[in-house]
Write a protein that holds these residues in place. Structure first.
Motif, short mmCIF file in Angstrom:
data_model
loop_
_atom_site.label_atom_id
_atom_site.label_comp_id
_atom_site.label_asym_id
_atom_site.label_seq_id
_atom_site.Cartn_x
_atom_site.Cartn_y
_atom_site.Cartn_z
N VAL A 157 16.63 -6.17 1.67
CA VAL A 157 15.43 -5.48 1.21
C VAL A 157 14.30 -5.81 2.18
O VAL A 157 14.09 -6.97 2.53
CB VAL A 157 15.03 -5.97 -0.21
CG1 VAL A 157 13.71 -5.35 -0.64
CG2 VAL A 157 16.12 -5.66 -1.22
N SER A 158 13.59 -4.79 2.64
CA SER A 158 12.39 -5.03 3.45
C SER A 158 11.17 -4.62 2.63
O SER A 158 11.19 -3.60 1.94
CB SER A 158 12.45 -4.30 4.79
OG SER A 158 12.37 -2.92 4.60
N ILE A 159 10.13 -5.41 2.71
CA ILE A 159 8.90 -5.20 1.95
C ILE A 159 7.75 -5.13 2.94
O ILE A 159 7.54 -6.06 3.71
CB ILE A 159 8.66 -6.35 0.96
CG1 ILE A 159 9.87 -6.54 0.04
CG2 ILE A 159 7.38 -6.11 0.16
CD1 ILE A 159 9.84 -7.83 -0.76
N GLU A 160 7.03 -4.01 2.93
CA GLU A 160 5.86 -3.90 3.80
C GLU A 160 4.71 -4.66 3.16
O GLU A 160 4.38 -4.43 1.98
CB GLU A 160 5.48 -2.45 4.04
CG GLU A 160 4.32 -2.33 5.01
CD GLU A 160 4.04 -0.91 5.46
OE1 GLU A 160 4.74 0.02 5.02
OE2 GLU A 160 3.10 -0.74 6.25
N LEU A 161 4.10 -5.56 3.92
CA LEU A 161 3.02 -6.40 3.41
C LEU A 161 1.67 -6.04 4.01
O LEU A 161 0.65 -6.58 3.59
CB LEU A 161 3.32 -7.87 3.72
CG LEU A 161 4.59 -8.45 3.12
CD1 LEU A 161 4.78 -9.88 3.59
CD2 LEU A 161 4.57 -8.37 1.61
N ARG A 162 1.64 -5.10 4.96
CA ARG A 162 0.39 -4.73 5.61
C ARG A 162 -0.65 -4.31 4.59
O ARG A 162 -0.37 -3.55 3.69
CB ARG A 162 0.62 -3.56 6.56
CG ARG A 162 1.01 -3.99 7.89
CD ARG A 162 0.89 -2.82 8.87
NE ARG A 162 1.66 -3.17 10.02
CZ ARG A 162 2.63 -2.44 10.54
NH1 ARG A 162 2.91 -1.27 10.04
NH2 ARG A 162 3.29 -2.87 11.58
N GLY A 163 -1.86 -4.83 4.78
CA GLY A 163 -2.96 -4.49 3.89
C GLY A 163 -2.92 -5.24 2.57
O GLY A 163 -3.81 -5.08 1.75
N LYS A 164 -1.90 -6.05 2.37
CA LYS A 164 -1.74 -6.79 1.11
C LYS A 164 -1.87 -8.29 1.31
O LYS A 164 -2.23 -9.01 0.39
CB LYS A 164 -0.41 -6.44 0.47
CG LYS A 164 -0.34 -4.96 0.08
CD LYS A 164 1.07 -4.51 -0.18
CE LYS A 164 1.17 -3.05 -0.56
NZ LYS A 164 0.67 -2.11 0.39
N THR A 165 -1.55 -8.76 2.51
CA THR A 165 -1.67 -10.17 2.85
C THR A 165 -1.74 -10.29 4.37
O THR A 165 -1.35 -9.36 5.09
CB THR A 165 -0.47 -10.99 2.31
OG1 THR A 165 -0.65 -12.37 2.64
CG2 THR A 165 0.85 -10.50 2.88
N THR A 166 -2.22 -11.42 4.84
CA THR A 166 -2.31 -11.63 6.28
C THR A 166 -1.16 -12.49 6.80
O THR A 166 -1.10 -12.77 8.00
CB THR A 166 -3.64 -12.31 6.65
OG1 THR A 166 -3.74 -13.55 5.94
CG2 THR A 166 -4.82 -11.41 6.30
N ILE A 167 -0.23 -12.90 5.95
CA ILE A 167 0.84 -13.79 6.41
C ILE A 167 1.83 -13.10 7.32
O ILE A 167 2.43 -13.74 8.18
CB ILE A 167 1.59 -14.49 5.24
CG1 ILE A 167 2.32 -13.48 4.37
CG2 ILE A 167 0.65 -15.36 4.44
CD1 ILE A 167 3.29 -14.10 3.38
N ALA A 168 2.04 -11.80 7.13
CA ALA A 168 2.99 -11.04 7.96
C ALA A 168 2.83 -9.56 7.65
O ALA A 168 2.21 -9.19 6.64
CB ALA A 168 4.42 -11.49 7.68
N ASP A 169 3.42 -8.73 8.50
CA ASP A 169 3.43 -7.29 8.25
C ASP A 169 4.61 -6.88 7.38
O ASP A 169 4.53 -5.90 6.64
CB ASP A 169 3.49 -6.52 9.57
CG ASP A 169 2.20 -6.63 10.35
OD1 ASP A 169 1.15 -6.98 9.76
OD2 ASP A 169 2.23 -6.37 11.57
N TYR A 170 5.72 -7.62 7.49
CA TYR A 170 6.92 -7.31 6.72
C TYR A 170 7.59 -8.59 6.25
O TYR A 170 7.51 -9.63 6.91
CB TYR A 170 7.95 -6.55 7.58
CG TYR A 170 7.48 -5.20 8.02
CD1 TYR A 170 7.59 -4.09 7.19
CD2 TYR A 170 6.92 -5.02 9.28
CE1 TYR A 170 7.14 -2.84 7.58
CE2 TYR A 170 6.47 -3.78 9.70
CZ TYR A 170 6.58 -2.70 8.85
OH TYR A 170 6.13 -1.46 9.24
N MET A 171 8.26 -8.48 5.12
CA MET A 171 9.13 -9.54 4.62
C MET A 171 10.50 -8.91 4.40
O MET A 171 10.60 -7.79 3.89
CB MET A 171 8.61 -10.11 3.30
CG MET A 171 9.50 -11.20 2.72
SD MET A 171 8.87 -11.83 1.14
CE MET A 171 7.34 -12.56 1.69
#
Length: 137
Positions: free
Chosen positions: A42-56
């Motif tokens: 599973v890939s999760i886009e994190l952009r705009g939601k946290t600064t830790i990474a762009d994807y998890m």
């Protein structure tokens, strides 16, 4: 004798001097996980939601040895493509290995540990701005 064409898939493409962007690192991670038969990716886009990474990216291995092998191969592929500062946590236990590749964070679990922590649910439901984008590989 014919020469075989060079394999230039994201997992084996040659190193260049240019820094890989988040999408290129994500493509490399997903290709390597697929090559190593990681399960339930599973890939999760994190952009705009946290600064830790762009994807998890969250994936499972079938057993401790499989998790370790997946993680080891992924780290080698990332470093081989020139990703700098790759950090790894979770060796030698290999029930949960975390690989921080700067713009992409990868969690590789044994199934029972993944079920216990259920981090993809936490990140898809609890991030500000609504659910993260989930993509199953």
């Amino acid at each position: 004798m014919a020469l075989a064409a060079a394999d230039t898939s994201p997992a084996t493409a040659p190193v260049s001097d240019a820094r890989l962007d988040a999408e290129e690192i994500l493509a490399l991670v997903l290709a390597r996980l697929d090559d190593d038969q990681a399960e339930d990716v599973v890939s999760i886009e994190l952009r705009g939601k946290t600064t830790i990474a762009d994807y998890m990216v969250v994936a499972s291995g079938r057993a401790q040895r499989h998790v370790g092998a997946i993680a080891e191969h992924l780290v080698e592929a990332l470093k081989g493509r020139g990703v700098k500062g790759v950090r790894v946590e979770g060796f030698p236990a290999c029930d949960w290995v975390l690989i921080d590749a700067s713009d992409v964070i990868v969690h590789i679990f044994q199934p029972e540990v993944r079920g216990f922590y259920n981090i993809e649910k936490m990140w898809s439901a609890a991030v500000p701005g609504g659910p993260a984008t989930l993509t199953r590989g």
